[in-house]
Design an enzyme around this catalytic site. Structure first.
Site, PDB file in Angstrom:
ATOM      1  N   HIS A  53      13.555  13.338 -23.399  1.00  0.00           N
ATOM      2  CA  HIS A  53      12.343  13.243 -24.208  1.00  0.00           C
ATOM      3  C   HIS A  53      11.711  11.852 -24.072  1.00  0.00           C
ATOM      4  CE1 HIS A  53      14.594  10.683 -26.953  1.00  0.00           C
ATOM      5  NE2 HIS A  53      15.557  11.583 -26.922  1.00  0.00           N
ATOM      6  N   ASP A 325      19.130  11.701 -23.441  1.00  0.00           N
ATOM      7  CA  ASP A 325      19.871  10.759 -22.615  1.00  0.00           C
ATOM      8  C   ASP A 325      21.329  11.180 -22.485  1.00  0.00           C
ATOM      9  OD1 ASP A 325      20.373  10.263 -25.319  1.00  0.00           O
ATOM     10  OD2 ASP A 325      19.964   8.115 -25.221  1.00  0.00           O
TER      11      ASP A 325
END
Length: 413
Positions: A53, A325
């Site tokens: 994102h 991540d």
């Protein structure tokens, strides 16, 4: 489970990155055979993109330090990122409950926004990623149509607002807001999510990680550095601070031009990665399997279905997976290309399936943030599919095997 979700929320996706044997990263420039002038010796058949994102508000702020003002104006959507979309479950039914997002919204940051929310800057980052994909797959290769159609493009996201909105912005950039139908963004309940290492969906993963997570901040070098930070910033002893929290808050501040304590800069990245590697025991292959094994298996299955013509959507050309991540880190490890650098906002792993124009032999090409990668175990950047499958065999995990392993309450020897 709620307490465990709160702890996991500090990592951004009820997940943390797994350790693995770290290979040297080998990078190449994009292969010239992909350019129109080279005559396309490979026919592009399928593209799959797993991406992080965009920039967001922090998940939690460092206590007793200068406050940053996370005001609602930082979250205003740029008009060019608007599209007509709907969030559903994987079967097209109503959106499932979102316990992770619900936990974020129990708190309000200084300035009035919720933790973990995609910002205007983050929306632009994903729009830009979509524009980069458009240049390659619409303008240069004429692989995709210039407007969105669900028969051609599959969009899946974790059931968290920032990843859903990131998918929206990427689609807006990729198709320049041109769409023939409403964009479906598919999600799944938290307990069955495969787009991040799933603590509460996998008993064995939780058992492996809980103790080492608590232990990671007590390791001599890490504990000593944390004590220095407490002293330098005057953080009260009762406040628990770790390097994941420090990095998360610092990067969010710096990305948005907000003040950050200079004393924290020396420890921003390295110690956070060190903690992740300790928690998930780099030498343990099973950790990577439990982390991203089902996702890797899905990517391989999508390629096999395309080649065999067994897909229920024969016109599908693009799979998009909006994630975190803590998704990309173990994926990079499994691919053998993790360089111990934290994936930035908007980072992407792109997996292309090609076929030789002369022999019909299938090949896989992987890129990370637009740069082609030579995968260990592959004979070239264009990796024969069988070589790629063999390289992934240590970490890829079928759904059946995953669930069988996860039901083990305690880690094996």
């Amino acid at each position: 489970m709620t307490g465990f979700l709160r702890k996991a929320g500090l990592l951004g996706s009820v997940s943390v990155a797994f350790g693995s044997v770290l290979w040297s990263q080998k990078k190449t420039q994009p292969d010239g055979s992909n350019s129109p002038s080279a005559g396309h010796p490979y026919e592009l058949r399928l593209v799959q993109v797993v991406f992080r994102h965009g920039a967001r508000t922090p998940l939690k702020t460092i206590p007793d330090v200068m406050e940053a003002q996370w005001v609602p104006a930082l979250l205003d959507p740029p008009p060019h990122t608007h599209i007509d979309y709907v969030v559903t479950d994987l079967q097209g039914g109503p959106r499932p409950p979102a316990p992770i997002e619900d936990n974020y919204r129990k708190n309000i940051l200084t300035g009035g926004t919720f933790p973990g929310q995609l910002t205007t800057l983050g929306m632009q980052q994903l729009y830009d990623l979509g524009s980069r994909l458009r240049k390659r797959y619409v303008e240069e290769r004429s692989f995709l149509n210039s407007s969105f159609t669900p028969a051609e493009v599959y969009v899946r996201s974790t059931n968290i607002v920032r990843t859903i909105e990131s998918a929206r912005c990427l689609i807006a950039g990729l198709f320049q807001q041109e769409q023939k139908e409403t964009v479906p963004i598919l999600t799944t309940p938290a307990e069955s999510e495969i787009l991040y290492p799933n603590y509460h969906g996998c008993k064995l993963l939780k058992a492996r990680c809980s103790h080492r997570w608590a232990e990671s901040s007590t390791l001599p070098d890490i504990a000593a550095d944390l004590q220095r930070i407490h002293s330098a910033l005057g953080i009260a002893a009762h406040h628990r601070v770790d390097f994941i929290l420090i990095r998360d808050d610092m990067v969010a501040r710096e990305t948005h031009g907000l003040p950050s304590p200079p004393a924290l800069e020396p420890w921003r990245d390295t110690r956070a990665v060190d903690m992740m590697l300790h928690v998930f025991q780099p030498s343990n292959r099973e950790n990577l399997q439990l982390s991203v094994g089902p996702l890797l298996h899905t990517l391989l299955d999508n390629m096999e279905e395309k080649l065999q013509g067994g897909s229920s959507e024969p016109d599908r050309k693009l799979f998009l997976y909006s994630a975190h991540d803590t998704t990309l880190i173990p994926c990079l490890m499994a691919l053998g290309i993790f360089d111990k650098k934290w994936p930035p906002y908007g980072a992407d792993i792109t997996v292309e399936l090609h076929q030789s124009q002369q022999t019909n032999e299938p090949f896989v090409k992987v890129s990370y943030m637009g740069e082609d990668q030579l995968i260990p175990g592959c004979s070239g950047v264009y990796c024969p599919l069988q070589e790629f499958k063999q390289a992934m065999s240590a970490c890829s995990l079928s759904s059946e095997r995953y669930h069988s392993l996860c039901e083990r309450a305690e880690p094996g020897p």
